[in-house]
Design a protein around this motif. Structure first.
Motif, PDB file in Angstrom:
ATOM      1  N   SER A 130       0.869  -1.176   0.000  1.00 53.65           N
ATOM      2  CA  SER A 130       0.000   0.000   0.000  1.00 53.65           C
ATOM      3  C   SER A 130       0.904   1.223   0.000  1.00 53.65           C
ATOM      4  O   SER A 130       2.123   1.111  -0.054  1.00 53.65           O
ATOM      5  N   HIS A 150      -5.394  -2.370   4.898  1.00 55.62           N
ATOM      6  CA  HIS A 150      -5.502  -3.818   5.005  1.00 55.62           C
ATOM      7  C   HIS A 150      -5.599  -4.144   6.493  1.00 55.62           C
ATOM      8  O   HIS A 150      -5.303  -3.310   7.348  1.00 55.62           O
ATOM      9  N   TRP A 176      -9.790 -13.779   7.185  1.00 56.51           N
ATOM     10  CA  TRP A 176      -9.778 -12.364   7.564  1.00 56.51           C
ATOM     11  C   TRP A 176      -9.599 -12.252   9.083  1.00 56.51           C
ATOM     12  O   TRP A 176     -10.019 -11.282   9.702  1.00 56.51           O
ATOM     13  N   ASN A 179      -8.396  -9.071  11.148  1.00 58.60           N
ATOM     14  CA  ASN A 179      -9.128  -7.813  11.189  1.00 58.60           C
ATOM     15  C   ASN A 179      -9.782  -7.484  12.534  1.00 58.60           C
ATOM     16  O   ASN A 179      -9.587  -6.384  13.060  1.00 58.60           O
ATOM     17  N   CYS A 249     -10.472  -2.852   4.020  1.00 55.66           N
ATOM     18  CA  CYS A 249      -9.517  -3.840   4.530  1.00 55.66           C
ATOM     19  C   CYS A 249      -9.837  -5.272   4.105  1.00 55.66           C
ATOM     20  O   CYS A 249      -8.926  -6.057   3.865  1.00 55.66           O
TER      21      CYS A 249
END
Length: 300
Positions: A130, A150, A176, A179, A249
Motif C-alpha cells: 500500500s 488492510h 480475515w 481484522n 480492509c
C-alpha cells in the motif's frame, strides 16, 4: 540502530503445510538484529514434512506447540498469545520473511514514542503493498483507523499488556482473522508508524475454493467488529468511518457480490456510502468484462 534496554518480543508463527517456505521464514526471524526474542511456532499436524523441517532448525529461542483443534490461523495465534512471555507480540506468516532490522526498528520506535502498537511497511515482490507510510504517532479514532488499507497484524508490534488486559483475540475458524484483532487493538492503543521496518509478504494465488471461503467469512468478521464497537460510545460519523475502513480492509474485492453487499447493508445499518461503493464496483466489473471480451476478439 541499537536498543539500550532489553524487552522480550514473542514472535508467533502459525504453521500448516508450509514445507516450501517455513525454513526461510523462521531463519529470517532468527537473523533479526534484535536478539531478545522467543519464537513460538504453533504447528497444526500437516500432510507434508513441515514438522521435520522445523525440528532441523536449531535455536534455543524456538518453542514448537501443537494446535490440536481446527480453529484456523486465528486459533493458532491465540494459543501463541496465551503462552507468550514477551512484553511485546509480533506475528509472522509461515510463507513470508522479514528484513533483519524489522523488529529492532519497530521496538525502538514503540519505546521512544511510548506507543502500544508500531506499524511497519509491507512489500510484495519488491514493491510497497500500500502507499508508503510517514513517521508519526497517532491516538485519535480517525487518525489510527485512517491509516488502514488492510487488516494485517503481521507488519506490526503490539504491547502484550494491552492485548491481554483487554482480552483482544483473533477470531477463530474463519479467514480475515487479523481484522477483528487489529480493529480492537487500534481502539485501545496509541499507534506509531515506522518507515523502513519492512515485512516481505508472499501471498498465495487465490483459488476458487479459497475465494468462496473468503467471501463467506466477510459476514462473521464484519459482525465481530461491529459487536465490538457497538458499546464504545462512538459518534455516528466515527462508526461510519470505521465501517468504510472495514470495507477497504477485507470486503472491497467482493463488494459487488449481491450476497456480500446485502449482508453488509444489514450489519452496517443501510449506509449510503456502501450503496455507492457497491454500484461503483459493479460498474468497474462491467467495464473490465467488456474490456476482456474486446481483447479476446482482437486475438481471434
Amino acid at each position: 540502530m541499537k536498543t539500550t534496554q532489553k524487552h522480550l518480543i514473542s514472535v508467533i508463527i502459525p504453521v500448516y503445510n508450509s514445507a516450501d517456505t517455513i525454513r526461510s521464514c523462521v531463519e529470517s526471524v532468527i537473523a533479526q538484529t534484535y536478539k531478545d526474542l522467543e519464537i513460538i511456532i504453533v504447528y497444526k499436524p500437516s500432510t507434508d514434512n513441515s514438522l521435520k523441517i522445523l525440528r532441523s532448525i536449531h535455536d534455543k529461542r524456538i518453542h514448537i506447540v501443537e494446535q490440536t483443534e481446527p480453529t484456523g490461523p486465528g486459533g493458532a495465534r491465540n494459543i501463541g498469545i496465551d503462552i507468550a512471555r514477551g512484553e511485546w507480540l509480533g506475528f509472522c506468516e509461515a510463507d513470508d520473511t522479514i528484513h533483519p532490522d524489522f523488529y529492532e526498528k519497530l521496538l525502538n520506535t514503540a519505546i521512544s514514542t511510548n506507543s502500544d502498537i508500531a506499524m511497519g511497511q509491507i512489500y510484495v515482490k519488491g514493491k510497497p503493498f500500500s502507499s508508503l507510510i510517514k513517521p508519526g504517532v497517532y491516538s485519535t479514532i480517525r487518525e489510527k483507523y485512517g491509516l488502514l488499507h488492510h487488516g494485517a497484524s503481521f507488519d506490526k508490534l503490539f504491547r502484550a499488556d494491552m492485548i491481554k488486559k483487554h482480552n483482544i483475540r483473533f477470531i477463530e475458524y474463519v479467514r480475515w482473522e487479523d481484522n477483528p484483532f487489529l480493529f480492537s487493538a487500534l481502539y485501545y492503543g496509541k499507534l506509531a508508524t515506522v518507515p523502513g521496518a519492512t515485512y516481505y509478504y508472499n501471498p498465495s494465488e487465490w483459488t476458487e475454493k479459497y475465494c468462496n471461503k473468503l467471501k463467506a467469512d466477510i459476514t462473521p468478521v464484519a459482525t465481530s467488529i461491529m459487536n465490538f464497537i457497538s458499546d464504545k460510545n462512538l459518534s455516528g460519523s466515527e462508526i461510519r468511518f470505521i465501517q468504510k475502513r472495514m470495507v477497504d480492509c477485507f470486503a472491497v474485492s467482493f463488494i459487488s457480490d449481491s450476497s456480500v453487499y446485502n449482508n453488509l447493508m444489514r450489519i452496517f445499518g443501510n449506509p449510503m456510502f456502501l450503496r455507492m461503493r457497491y454500484y461503483k464496483q459493479k460498474l468497474r466489473s462491467f467495464r473490465k468484462k467488456i474490456f476482456n471480451k474486446n481483447k479476446q476478439k482482437e486475438k481471434q
